[in-house]
Scaffold this active site. Structure first.
Site, mmCIF file in Angstrom:
data_model
loop_
_atom_site.group_PDB
_atom_site.id
_atom_site.type_symbol
_atom_site.label_atom_id
_atom_site.label_comp_id
_atom_site.label_asym_id
_atom_site.label_seq_id
_atom_site.Cartn_x
_atom_site.Cartn_y
_atom_site.Cartn_z
ATOM 1 N N GLU A 136 -3.315 -4.299 19.487
ATOM 2 C CA GLU A 136 -2.437 -4.475 18.320
ATOM 3 C C GLU A 136 -1.496 -3.281 18.120
ATOM 4 O OE1 GLU A 136 -4.664 -4.840 14.717
ATOM 5 O OE2 GLU A 136 -2.921 -4.440 13.479
ATOM 6 N N ARG B 124 1.126 -11.059 13.470
ATOM 7 C CA ARG B 124 0.251 -10.541 12.416
ATOM 8 C C ARG B 124 0.885 -10.615 11.027
ATOM 9 N NH1 ARG B 124 -4.267 -8.555 11.804
ATOM 10 N NH2 ARG B 124 -3.893 -6.351 11.425
ATOM 11 N N HIS C 38 -1.965 1.092 16.433
ATOM 12 C CA HIS C 38 -1.309 1.530 15.188
ATOM 13 C C HIS C 38 0.018 2.240 15.446
ATOM 14 C CE1 HIS C 38 -1.627 2.363 10.800
ATOM 15 N NE2 HIS C 38 -2.401 1.310 10.867
ATOM 16 N N TRP D 125 2.140 6.862 11.846
ATOM 17 C CA TRP D 125 0.713 6.953 11.454
ATOM 18 C C TRP D 125 0.007 5.670 11.824
ATOM 19 C CZ3 TRP D 125 -2.041 3.908 7.867
ATOM 20 C CH2 TRP D 125 -3.394 4.292 7.766
ATOM 21 N N TYR E 248 -6.501 7.025 13.266
ATOM 22 C CA TYR E 248 -6.406 5.796 12.488
ATOM 23 C C TYR E 248 -7.693 4.986 12.628
ATOM 24 C CZ TYR E 248 -6.172 1.087 11.351
ATOM 25 O OH TYR E 248 -6.537 -0.105 10.816
ATOM 26 N N GLU F 272 -7.894 -11.383 10.064
ATOM 27 C CA GLU F 272 -8.560 -10.091 9.830
ATOM 28 C C GLU F 272 -9.291 -10.149 8.497
ATOM 29 O OE1 GLU F 272 -5.863 -6.826 9.680
ATOM 30 O OE2 GLU F 272 -7.448 -5.327 9.478
ATOM 31 N N GLU G 50 2.030 -6.799 11.326
ATOM 32 C CA GLU G 50 1.518 -6.655 9.955
ATOM 33 C C GLU G 50 2.545 -5.995 9.042
ATOM 34 O OE1 GLU G 50 -1.982 -4.243 10.767
ATOM 35 O OE2 GLU G 50 -1.062 -2.615 9.669
ATOM 36 N N ARG H 109 -13.338 -5.475 15.800
ATOM 37 C CA ARG H 109 -12.379 -4.468 16.245
ATOM 38 C C ARG H 109 -13.113 -3.146 16.418
ATOM 39 N NH1 ARG H 109 -7.506 -2.178 12.446
ATOM 40 N NH2 ARG H 109 -9.128 -0.638 11.906
ATOM 41 N N HIS I 266 -2.789 -10.174 9.155
ATOM 42 C CA HIS I 266 -3.315 -8.918 8.603
ATOM 43 C C HIS I 266 -4.226 -9.254 7.415
ATOM 44 C CE1 HIS I 266 -2.027 -4.864 6.576
ATOM 45 N NE2 HIS I 266 -3.101 -4.696 7.306
ATOM 46 N N ASP J 16 -6.639 -1.612 17.651
ATOM 47 C CA ASP J 16 -5.366 -1.372 16.964
ATOM 48 C C ASP J 16 -4.836 -0.002 17.369
ATOM 49 O OD1 ASP J 16 -4.349 -1.711 13.451
ATOM 50 O OD2 ASP J 16 -3.218 -1.210 15.255
ATOM 51 N N ASP K 101 -6.211 -3.388 1.602
ATOM 52 C CA ASP K 101 -5.094 -3.226 0.659
ATOM 53 C C ASP K 101 -4.359 -4.536 0.419
ATOM 54 O OD1 ASP K 101 -4.609 -1.875 3.424
ATOM 55 O OD2 ASP K 101 -2.653 -2.737 2.907
ATOM 56 N N ASN L 189 0.812 -1.208 0.000
ATOM 57 C CA ASN L 189 0.000 0.000 0.000
ATOM 58 C C ASN L 189 0.854 1.270 0.000
ATOM 59 O OD1 ASN L 189 -2.205 1.608 0.031
ATOM 60 N ND2 ASN L 189 -2.965 0.960 2.027
ATOM 61 N N HIS M 252 -14.338 -4.808 11.224
ATOM 62 C CA HIS M 252 -13.892 -3.492 11.726
ATOM 63 C C HIS M 252 -15.100 -2.602 11.979
ATOM 64 C CE1 HIS M 252 -9.483 -3.320 10.260
ATOM 65 N NE2 HIS M 252 -9.794 -4.528 10.657
HETATM 66 C C1 CS2 Z 1 -4.400 -1.786 9.883
HETATM 67 C C2 CS2 Z 1 -4.355 -1.575 8.411
HETATM 68 O O1 CS2 Z 1 -5.818 -3.563 9.369
HETATM 69 C C3 CS2 Z 1 -5.026 -3.117 10.214
HETATM 70 O O2 CS2 Z 1 -4.732 -3.657 11.284
HETATM 71 O O3 CS2 Z 1 -3.195 -1.635 10.556
HETATM 72 O O4 CS2 Z 1 -5.561 -0.977 8.061
HETATM 73 C C4 CS2 Z 1 -3.218 -0.733 7.899
HETATM 74 O O5 CS2 Z 1 -3.360 0.586 8.374
HETATM 75 C C5 CS2 Z 1 -3.224 -0.752 6.389
HETATM 76 O O6 CS2 Z 1 -3.218 -2.079 5.962
HETATM 77 C C6 CS2 Z 1 -2.032 -0.009 5.836
HETATM 78 O O7 CS2 Z 1 -1.989 -0.147 4.450
HETATM 79 MG MG MG Z 2 -3.062 -2.907 12.205
#
Ligand code: CS2
Ligand code: MG
Length: 403
Positions: free
Chosen positions: A237, A284, A213, A403, A160, A340, A263, A148, A313, A211, A317, A38, A123
């Site tokens: 996470e 992950r 993040h 991020w 996020y 996920e 991930e 989640r 993960h 998450d 994407d 991504n 999600h």
């Molecule tokens: C996230 C993702 O799914 C998750 O746990 O961390 O949405 C992540 O932000 C994206 O895959 C980044 O491309």
């Molecule tokens: Mg994540």
């Protein structure tokens, strides 16, 4: 012998960019692999087109392990997300070919089903806690066993995981990265209330996940984990950036909330200390960014020695090709934890017809030979690549942050 006669990279953008590798053989059978990274898609497309594909022509597609080792050791410059996503795409395509030639779904080649289906999590996200809980109820009604929760944070314009759309989340937008602002203190005050109200509204028969993040320091993550203990999360996470694997020792000292990470890992080396010291509970790492099925099996085998389970993960994407490969892997791996499943849009599913299905919170890859997924090249060609970046994140004083 199934000689590789040609291979090509297909870049398509049915609402978001995907990179797919297609490998053809002299047996009239082809295989496909996901190579989507991504925000850096064309780097992997070039790595495949300019450096990998020329080395594949003429090789025996059956020799999955040898080709994996050739691409890993032969590159000299090992590991990293671009290299390992390219190797992953080749690996997935070769397993797809092997399954098709054997007339078996790939999970049968990996040892057969070790469970009836793969438990997935959806999600639920909203601009505030009430909207997030409303979304979560929708997942319960669809039979999900895990969800989640991510919600907007009072005082922050964006954060996020909150997309504003009911079931889809696509953070990669714009021809240059969006900039968001972050406040750890506002976030830390907010999340315990999200889960207190989440548990009140959703009860105890649903697994709840969150998450972070990569946004906290280890001690902050320890504090958050402790604050969330009364709500029995399935996992917390990416609580802190994981380059410093030892940092998770500090989190472990302060909380029993289960931890998930990985991930963004691209090889077993990124997770070795975390697994061997049991600093995490779920790994992950994914089939597309960690070297394909072949390498993900190695990561899962190491994890199994330390009672660490998989939690691959599965964001939007990662293409349906990755989802199909992940479900073949997840159905057969002994220490499966959860998968996920952010689900794709209808236009993406149309480009990538697949056999996998969801029923009552469990997913199954289906029993078509190979991975059980394809790409409609004519349809894919209609969706031009469109550069898109993931956002960047700063603290309120302007300091660059994760991020
Ligand atoms: C996230 C993702 O799914 C998750 O746990 O961390 O949405 C992540 O932000 C994206 O895959 C980044 O491309
Ligand atoms: Mg994540």
């Amino acid at each position: 012998m199934a000689r590789i006669t040609s291979a090509r990279v297909i870049v398509t953008c049915p609402g978001r960019n995907f990179v797919t590798l297609k490998i053809e053989t002299d047996e009239g059978v082809y295989g496909i692999g996901d190579a989507t990274l991504n925000g850096r898609e064309l780097a992997v497309a070039s790595y495949l087109e300019d450096h990998v594909i020329p080395c594949l022509i003429g090789r025996d597609a059956h020799r999955i392990e040898d080709i994996w080792q050739y691409l890993y050791k032969g590159a000299y410059w090992r590991r990293g997300p671009v290299t390992m996503s390219a190797i992953a795409a080749v690996d997935m395509a070769l397993w797809d070919i092997k399954g098709k030639l054997a007339g078996l779904p790939v999970y049968q080649l990996l040892g057969g089903a070790a469970r009836e289906g793969c438990m997935v999590y959806g999600h639920a996200n909203g601009s505030d806690i009430a909207e997030t809980i409303e979304r979560a109820h929708e997942y319960l009604e669809q039979g999900y066993k895990a969800v989640r929760l991510q919600s907007g944070v009072p005082g922050l314009a964006a954060t996020y995981g909150v997309s504003g759309e009911r079931f889809y989340y696509e953070p990669a937008k714009g021809s240059l990265p969006d900039e968001t602002l972050w406040s750890t203190s506002k976030y830390m005050r907010h999340v315990p209330e999200l889960f207190a109200r989440g548990r009140d509204a959703l009860g105890w028969d649903i697994h709840l996940l969150h998450d972070v993040h990569h946004r906290l320091t280890p001690i902050e993550a320890g504090r958050l984990g402790k604050d969330l203990e009364p709500y029995r999360l399935f996992w917390l996470e990416d609580a802190t950036p994981a380059e410093n694997q030892a940092g998770f020792r500090l989190i472990r000292q302060h909380t029993t909330t289960p931890l998930a990470v990985g991930e963004i890992f691209s090889s077993v080396w990124d997770a070795k200390q975390l697994i061997e010291e049991q600093l995490i509970d779920y790994i992950r790492a994914t089939v597309v960014h960690a070297g394909g099925i072949t390498h993900l099996r190695r990561i899962a085998a190491l994890a199994d020695l330390y009672q660490v389970r998989t939690g691959c993960h599965g964001a939007t994407d990662l293409s349906p090709v990755s989802m199909a490969a992940a479900l073949n892997f997840g159905l057969s791996v002994p220490n499966f934890g959860i998968q996920e499943y952010m689900r794709h849009t209808a236009e993406t599913d149309e480009v990538f017809p697949h056999a996998y299905s969801l029923s009552n919170g469990l997913m199954h890859p289906g029993d078509k030979p190979g991975l059980g997924v394809d790409i409609d090249e004519a349809l894919a060609a209609k969706y031009e690549y469109k550069r898109a970046y993931l956002p960047v994140n700063r603290l309120e004083d302007g300091t660059m942050w994760s991020w």
